[in-house]
Design a protein around this motif. Structure first.
Motif, mmCIF file in Angstrom:
data_model
loop_
_atom_site.group_PDB
_atom_site.id
_atom_site.type_symbol
_atom_site.label_atom_id
_atom_site.label_comp_id
_atom_site.label_asym_id
_atom_site.label_seq_id
_atom_site.Cartn_x
_atom_site.Cartn_y
_atom_site.Cartn_z
ATOM 1 N N THR A 192 -4.033 82.878 97.843
ATOM 2 C CA THR A 192 -2.790 83.646 97.911
ATOM 3 C C THR A 192 -2.224 83.685 99.324
ATOM 4 O O THR A 192 -1.020 83.623 99.526
ATOM 5 N N ASN A 193 -3.128 83.794 100.293
ATOM 6 C CA ASN A 193 -2.674 83.843 101.683
ATOM 7 C C ASN A 193 -1.889 82.600 102.061
ATOM 8 O O ASN A 193 -0.990 82.660 102.881
ATOM 9 N N TYR A 194 -2.281 81.493 101.468
ATOM 10 C CA TYR A 194 -1.603 80.252 101.778
ATOM 11 C C TYR A 194 -0.118 80.377 101.459
ATOM 12 O O TYR A 194 0.742 80.005 102.246
ATOM 13 N N TRP A 195 0.177 80.944 100.292
ATOM 14 C CA TRP A 195 1.594 81.048 99.934
ATOM 15 C C TRP A 195 2.301 82.039 100.843
ATOM 16 O O TRP A 195 3.406 81.793 101.297
ATOM 17 N N TYR A 196 1.666 83.145 101.130
ATOM 18 C CA TYR A 196 2.315 84.139 102.006
ATOM 19 C C TYR A 196 2.610 83.548 103.377
ATOM 20 O O TYR A 196 3.672 83.763 103.950
ATOM 21 N N LEU A 197 1.637 82.829 103.919
ATOM 22 C CA LEU A 197 1.793 82.346 105.291
ATOM 23 C C LEU A 197 2.553 81.020 105.341
ATOM 24 O O LEU A 197 3.432 80.827 106.167
ATOM 25 N N TYR A 198 2.217 80.125 104.427
ATOM 26 C CA TYR A 198 2.837 78.806 104.518
ATOM 27 C C TYR A 198 4.318 78.839 104.132
ATOM 28 O O TYR A 198 5.122 78.082 104.675
ATOM 29 N N ASN A 199 4.679 79.710 103.216
ATOM 30 C CA ASN A 199 6.091 79.788 102.852
ATOM 31 C C ASN A 199 6.951 80.156 104.047
ATOM 32 O O ASN A 199 8.069 79.679 104.189
ATOM 33 N N GLU A 200 6.414 80.992 104.898
ATOM 34 C CA GLU A 200 7.172 81.356 106.100
ATOM 35 C C GLU A 200 7.271 80.172 107.045
ATOM 36 O O GLU A 200 8.277 79.954 107.696
ATOM 37 N N LYS A 201 6.207 79.427 107.114
ATOM 38 C CA LYS A 201 6.226 78.241 107.967
ATOM 39 C C LYS A 201 7.270 77.254 107.427
ATOM 40 O O LYS A 201 8.029 76.651 108.176
ATOM 41 N N GLU A 202 7.298 77.107 106.123
ATOM 42 C CA GLU A 202 8.262 76.208 105.499
ATOM 43 C C GLU A 202 9.693 76.671 105.819
ATOM 44 O O GLU A 202 10.550 75.871 106.187
ATOM 45 N N ALA A 203 9.922 77.958 105.697
ATOM 46 C CA ALA A 203 11.255 78.481 106.006
ATOM 47 C C ALA A 203 11.578 78.269 107.477
ATOM 48 O O ALA A 203 12.721 77.983 107.848
ATOM 49 N N ALA A 204 10.575 78.405 108.309
ATOM 50 C CA ALA A 204 10.799 78.209 109.745
ATOM 51 C C ALA A 204 11.183 76.761 110.041
ATOM 52 O O ALA A 204 11.957 76.494 110.954
ATOM 53 N N TYR A 205 10.650 75.828 109.253
ATOM 54 C CA TYR A 205 11.045 74.430 109.426
ATOM 55 C C TYR A 205 12.540 74.260 109.199
ATOM 56 O O TYR A 205 13.197 73.480 109.873
ATOM 57 N N ASP A 206 13.052 74.983 108.215
ATOM 58 C CA ASP A 206 14.488 74.886 107.962
ATOM 59 C C ASP A 206 15.271 75.368 109.177
ATOM 60 O O ASP A 206 16.261 74.770 109.575
ATOM 61 N N LEU A 207 14.790 76.460 109.747
ATOM 62 C CA LEU A 207 15.461 76.998 110.927
ATOM 63 C C LEU A 207 15.402 75.978 112.065
ATOM 64 O O LEU A 207 16.397 75.712 112.735
ATOM 65 N N ILE A 208 14.227 75.403 112.253
ATOM 66 C CA ILE A 208 14.056 74.440 113.342
ATOM 67 C C ILE A 208 14.901 73.199 113.103
ATOM 68 O O ILE A 208 15.491 72.645 114.026
ATOM 69 N N SER A 209 15.018 72.785 111.849
ATOM 70 C CA SER A 209 15.814 71.574 111.645
ATOM 71 C C SER A 209 17.298 71.867 111.813
ATOM 72 O O SER A 209 18.060 70.979 112.170
ATOM 73 N N ARG A 210 17.694 73.109 111.598
ATOM 74 C CA ARG A 210 19.079 73.452 111.914
ATOM 75 C C ARG A 210 19.315 73.341 113.419
ATOM 76 O O ARG A 210 20.369 72.958 113.877
ATOM 77 N N LEU A 211 18.305 73.685 114.191
ATOM 78 C CA LEU A 211 18.458 73.644 115.646
ATOM 79 C C LEU A 211 18.297 72.231 116.196
ATOM 80 O O LEU A 211 19.076 71.780 117.027
#
Ligand code: SF4
Lengths: 170, 571
Positions: free
Chosen positions: B306-325
């Motif tokens: 379960t922790n994987y989804w909690y933590l990795y989903n945020e990392k995935e979302a952060a990738y979107d932010l980084i690719s916008r930048l």
């Protein structure tokens, strides 16, 4: 309206070709073995995580034993030190099996044109689909998966694939 | 570096030639004095260099003004309490005879010297296990020697069995056939990797087991050796930035920034205030991402999917932010020598805040699952304990060292980019067990988020690149509209930023610890030599110290909590 044999059997029986029914089953139940060595493996993790969700394509049962897998995903740089291991893993997978080479490194050595990096894994094992990119986006992994599925559709189950392949380690 | 350290060292070693280069005191000693110099630097309380940061060699074969000897070996040492950085250089007259080993002083030399031997073919007398480490055992020659052609690959047909090494390790631990007969047991050898789900990449862990208890352990690295250092010698300084992305690919931009900082410090360039703040924001953001991936994967290994989804989903979302930048998700190559590629886009601040909230929520959710969880406690507390002394001895830095109770953090102890003016704490562990190594990463994320918020509040307006046509590319407008701009662009791209001839070391607090770059420049636009000091290489060198005596299942979660990243480990 049924034709031929089916017309005399009524609507309780479906006839099809052996190739078609087996390939249909194979297409949507690929079990990947992820040979993740480097950065590309992180992008595979993204493809497997909930946003891109590889299970929509029936390939979410990631196996960690090659003996249970039929799709080898090579994600990352393969060095000469790694090469015999990759080959061994490929050989341990039961037939039929397919291989995706993910990322510039696995396909061609990528930016590492030097003494330690294998210049493309197709010099070691046969590859079915190459994905470009450094690293490729998760969507590209899904695209490659669909390509493999299409390829499976057109194959015949009676033929051995890549029987005559010879790589640098053979 | 203050001059007092130089004076003190010069007074103590009158035979050596001492000078200050950037932050470090560099001592040139004769080979026969090497041993005594190193041991005095380590053992005398005045110097107390308990941390051997790195060891490398230089091949001067093609250097424009070559010194007397072709090879030099350089040890980089640190007194972390007083922030004294010392480099000891010695000529190697005959590589085959070599020089004395420092393995009796620092455990870190075990791995470090093996690498020098492998890459440069320099022998270390008294090293207990001198063999190749990054290249495979069938390799011939030494790739970082200047006369080794970069493209000359060598095929490896078989992996090394490591049988000799594990038996030697067993004997060293006092387990021989007689003891085994005595307790009526048999040793079982268990091999994990190099392709095993628990190794998260390509590392090989070989254990000798008594039941489930690890009697002895040896490890093999180098499966992801991709020739960073040799490739870098053939690239201009800016062209190396994409290569640094791929060192620790979980926190790619941290490597970019560390590298650019190292080059700039030698060029004597101070980047603009805004660029400094940008770098702080982005490094801390990537520190968070690195810890997120590490914890997500580690908790999966412990069975907490379960922790994987909690933590990795945020990392995935952060990738979107980084690719916008930056335009890329993972390998962004966003820094340039002298500044940054682009400024933050309009609305970045808001997007960043949303993302930070998301991350905080993810961390909170995950912490709720693990913090007071009995299973987590039982599996991690008091397991794989590493004392501060051993950690320092093996060259540990970063969260893994701090978990053992050593509060060494370059952001506090040798601050750069105004870190001294940010309000943040350095979490420190008390037991040095797996639990501490886990929790430290959770706490560090909170501190990093604090720093990001402060930096975003105080970030000044202004340019992001310095105005120096020798370092930074001209604006595209100039390139397309006048000949000076075009010539300037052309020269910088083709010849690269020219670094004055010399040798220097610069370090940075990356997510896994001290990330250092050791350069030798011959005055051209490409480094003559570039050695990376990767934090996890030395951590892996001390892995056996953590796991021996523990259970095999503990070794698996211990491996995930020290965050070994292949790209950085093997380069
Ligand atoms: S292709 Fe690029 S991202 Fe993928 S493993 Fe190679 S360097 Fe890393």
């Amino acid at each position: 309206m049924a034709l031929g044999l089916e017309s005399s059997l009524g609507d309780t029986v479906i006839t099809t070709k052996l190739d078609e029914v087996i390939n249909w089953g194979r297409q949507y139940s690929l079990w990947p073995f992820v040979f993740g060595t480097a950065c590309c493996a992180i992008e595979f993790m993204s493809a497997a995580a909930s946003q891109h969700d590889i299970s929509r394509f029936g390939a979410e049962v990631v196996r960690f034993s090659p003996r249970q897998a039929d799709l080898l995903l090579v994600c990352g740089t393969i060095s000469y030190k790694q090469a015999p291991i990759l080959k061994r893993i490929y050989e341990q997978m039961p037939d039929p099996k397919w291989v995706i080479s993910m990322g510039a490194c696995a396909c061609s050595g990528g930016i590492y044109d030097n003494y330690c990096t294998v210049q493309g894994i197709d010099t070691i094992i046969p590859v079915d689909v190459f994905i470009s990119g450094c690293p490729p986006r998760p969507e590209a992994v899904l695209d490659a998966l669909i390509k493999i599925q299409d390829q499976i559709k057109g194959e015949t189950v009676l033929k051995d694939r890549h029987k005559d392949f010879k790589g640098i380690l053979d | 570096m203050n001059t007092t350290a130089l004076e003190k060292i010069q007074a103590a070693f009158p035979d050596a030639i001492c000078k200050v280069v950037l932050e470090s005191v560099v001592l040139d000693v004769r080979p026969e004095n090497l041993e005594s110099t190193l041991s005095r630097l380590k053992n005398e309380p005045e110097f107390n260099c308990g941390l051997m940061v790195d060891v490398t060699a230089i091949d001067y074969l093609e250097y424009p003004q070559p010194p007397a000897a072709r090879f030099y070996v350089v040890y980089t040492l640190r007194n972390w309490e007083k922030n004294i950085l010392v480099q000891v250089r010695t000529p190697v007259l005959d590589p085959q005879a070599g020089i004395t080993s420092a393995t009796h002083l620092w455990g870190a030399a075990l791995f470090g010297e093996r690498e020098v031997y492998d890459q440069y073919g320099i022998h270390f007398q008294g090293h207990p296990d001198l063999r190749r480490i990054l290249n495979h055992w069938q390799f011939e020659g030494h790739p970082l020697r200047k006369d080794y052609p970069i493209g000359k690959g060598q095929i490896c047909y078989e992996t090394d069995s490591l049988e000799k090494e594990i038996r030697a390790r067993l004997a060293k631990k006092g387990v021989d056939d007689a003891t085994l007969k005595d307790i009526n047991t048999q040793v079982m050898f268990l091999n994990l990797g190099p392709s095993h789900p628990a190794t998260h990449g390509a590392i090989r862990i070989l254990t000798a087991l008594d039941g489930e208890t690890i009697l002895a352990n040896v490890n093999e690295v180098g499966y992801l050796h991709r020739g960073f250092e040799k490739t870098a010698e053939n690239r201009t300084y800016n062209q190396i930035i994409p290569l640094t992305d791929r060192l620790n690919y979980c926190s790619s931009m941290l490597n970019n920034i560390a590298y650019a900082k190292a080059v700039e410090s030698w060029l004597g360039v101070t980047i603009t205030e805004r660029a400094q703040f940008m770098r702080v924001v982005l490094s801390e953001f990537y520190r968070v991402l690195d810890h997120l991936v590490c914890l997500a994967a580690a908790l999966v290994d412990m069975g907490g999917l379960t922790n994987y989804w909690y933590l990795y989903n945020e990392k995935e979302a952060a990738y979107d932010l980084i690719s916008r930048l930056t335009g890329a998700r993972l390998t962004s190559s966003f820094t340039r020598i002298g500044g940054m590629y682009r400024d933050f886009y309009d609305g970045w601040e808001k997007d960043l805040e949303v993302q930070l909230r998301g991350i905080e929520k993810g961390i909170g959710d995950s912490l709720k699952l693990v913090e007071t969880n009995r299973i987590v406690h039982d599996r991690t507390q008091g397991v794989c304990i590493l004392t501060a002394e051993t950690a320092l001895n093996y060259g540990f830095t970063g969260p893994t060292l701090r978990a053992s109770g050593v509060p060494f953090d370059l952001r506090k102890d040798a601050p750069y980019y105004n870190y001294e003016s940010f309000d943040f704490e350095v979490p420190v562990g008390s037991n040095g067990d797996i639990y501490d190594r886990f929790m430290i990463r959770f706490y560090e994320m909170a501190q990093s988020i604090r720093i990001i918020r402060q930096a975003m509040k105080h970030i000044p307006e202004g340019p992001i690149n310095i105005k120096d046509s020798q370092v930074v590319l001209p604006a595209k407008q100039q390139v397309y509209s006048n000949i000076e701009g075009l010539a300037n662009h052309f020269k910088l791209i083709f010849e690269g930023v020219k670094a004055p001839a010399g040798e220097w070391y610069d370090s940075f607090e990356a997510a896994n610890g001290e990330l250092g770059f050791h350069f030798v420049s011959d005055g051209s636009g490409k480094p003559y030599k570039l050695k990376v000091r990767p934090p996890c290489f030395y951590i892996m060198g001390g892995f056996h110290k953590m796991v021996e005596g523990n259970m095999i299942a503990d070794a698996v979660i211990n491996l995930s909590c020290i965050n070994i990243i292949g790209g950085e480990l093997d380069r």
